[in-house]
Design an enzyme around this catalytic site. Sequence first.
Site, PDB file in Angstrom:
ATOM      1  N   PRO A  24      41.720   2.056 -47.732  1.00  0.00           N
ATOM      2  CG  PRO A  24      42.612   2.817 -49.740  1.00  0.00           C
ATOM      3  CD  PRO A  24      41.447   2.083 -49.179  1.00  0.00           C
ATOM      4  CB  THR A  26      47.964   7.927 -44.866  1.00  0.00           C
ATOM      5  OG1 THR A  26      47.829   7.832 -46.280  1.00  0.00           O
ATOM      6  CG2 THR A  26      49.394   8.250 -44.511  1.00  0.00           C
ATOM      7  CG  HIS A 177      45.818   5.946 -54.313  1.00  0.00           C
ATOM      8  ND1 HIS A 177      44.678   6.580 -54.754  1.00  0.00           N
ATOM      9  CD2 HIS A 177      46.068   6.471 -53.072  1.00  0.00           C
ATOM     10  CE1 HIS A 177      44.255   7.430 -53.828  1.00  0.00           C
ATOM     11  NE2 HIS A 177      45.087   7.377 -52.802  1.00  0.00           N
ATOM     12  CE1 TYR A 182      48.195  12.349 -52.224  1.00  0.00           C
ATOM     13  CE2 TYR A 182      46.247  10.956 -52.257  1.00  0.00           C
ATOM     14  CZ  TYR A 182      47.066  11.844 -51.602  1.00  0.00           C
ATOM     15  OH  TYR A 182      46.768  12.251 -50.322  1.00  0.00           O
ATOM     16  NE  ARG A 229      39.687   4.153 -52.387  1.00  0.00           N
ATOM     17  CZ  ARG A 229      39.658   4.847 -51.255  1.00  0.00           C
ATOM     18  NH1 ARG A 229      40.690   5.591 -50.901  1.00  0.00           N
ATOM     19  NH2 ARG A 229      38.614   4.796 -50.447  1.00  0.00           N
ATOM     20  N   GLY A 287      32.192   0.363 -53.695  1.00  0.00           N
ATOM     21  CA  GLY A 287      31.754   1.750 -53.582  1.00  0.00           C
ATOM     22  C   GLY A 287      32.321   2.413 -52.347  1.00  0.00           C
ATOM     23  N   GLY A 315      36.317   3.737 -44.093  1.00  0.00           N
ATOM     24  CA  GLY A 315      37.640   4.138 -43.661  1.00  0.00           C
ATOM     25  C   GLY A 315      37.701   4.486 -42.200  1.00  0.00           C
ATOM     26  NE  ARG A 316      36.260   9.876 -42.510  1.00  0.00           N
ATOM     27  CZ  ARG A 316      35.529  10.881 -42.979  1.00  0.00           C
ATOM     28  NH1 ARG A 316      35.561  12.066 -42.379  1.00  0.00           N
ATOM     29  NH2 ARG A 316      34.749  10.712 -44.034  1.00  0.00           N
TER      30      ARG A 316
END
Length: 370
Positions: A24, A26, A177, A182, A229, A287, A315-316
């Site tokens: 995930p 944003t 999440h 958070y 997560r 993982g 991710g990136r």
Amino acid sequence: MTSPLLLPYEGPHLTLRNRIAMAPMTRNRADDATGVPNPLTAEYYAQRATAGLIVTEGIWPGVLGKGEPGVPGLTTDAHVTGWRAVTEAVHAAGGTIFAQLWHVGRMTHPRTLPGRATPVAPSAVRIESAKIRTTEGCVPHVTPRPMTTAEVEATVADFATAARNAVRAGFDGVEVHGANGYLVQQFLAENTNRRTDRYGGSRDGRLRFALDVVTAVATEIGPGRVGLRISPDNPENEIAEQDPQGTYRTLVDALDPLGLAYLHLIQRGAYEALADLRPRWSGTLIGNFNGPEPTSQRAGEEAVAAGLADVFSFGRLFIANPDLPTRFATGAPLNRHNPSLVYGGGAEGYTDYPLHQEGRTHPSLHHATT
């Protein structure tokens, strides 16, 4: 030899074409006034549907959970309709997609929330060392308002309702999440949870919100559609966990009998969470390594080959490489994303990254091997 990341995965609740998950991330491209996903969002996720599993950007389950401008929601019929276009596009491309439910707690600002509401959190502990994005620029954090016990219980119910909306929208499941500082982790951590009701005090009290949320969501849509997560020992967003091993061993031991779809575990910090918690989790484990540079293909392969994870999330690398599994399979060069185009905006830096077989590269990028 075939990369272990490219092998199919058959788990108790997941059947995936490969062991590469899209983590995930944003992207801040929803309509800020309504929280409805941008029409480009369907194209964005469908482009990345060759991942074994897509986990969406964080989606707020209640208006006080919205962290920044342009973050989408999942509380109204309009949200459900907007996300249905996304899930239909991903499924048409052969993909599997879970919605991440994300309440930020203190990680927001009155300038972002409806009516300039004060952010809520387990306790009135302010973030001191960083600023937060708003429509009026980056500003210092405010001191959050401690949630009443009734508000905590209502937030648990909000997660369950949002999970039901996710199923209505066609998602294959949801991920709660519980990481990166958070709301869920704010309840878990000693420095952000100073409560004296049943949601604080002892370790069991600090674990209660996470367990209540996951249990409520699993009851609403079935445990086989629910992931969680976590990021043990992650200092992000001024979280300080005194005994991450004790906290997360207890959490995992409590959740394992539920038969969830998966546990998504971010390893960051001194605690080697994957090696410690893998033997305690009998279901699917995804993982993830969170470091200053994007995780390499080799690092993911090594984790899966060693049995530390069944699936590995990136991710990136997925931002600039929509066909990341194909690039891993062929050894094609990887594009590095342009950080200035990650948050907000339109198609540029979102849906305009080319596939490798198109024989062209994004004009603002250079190649990277990690």
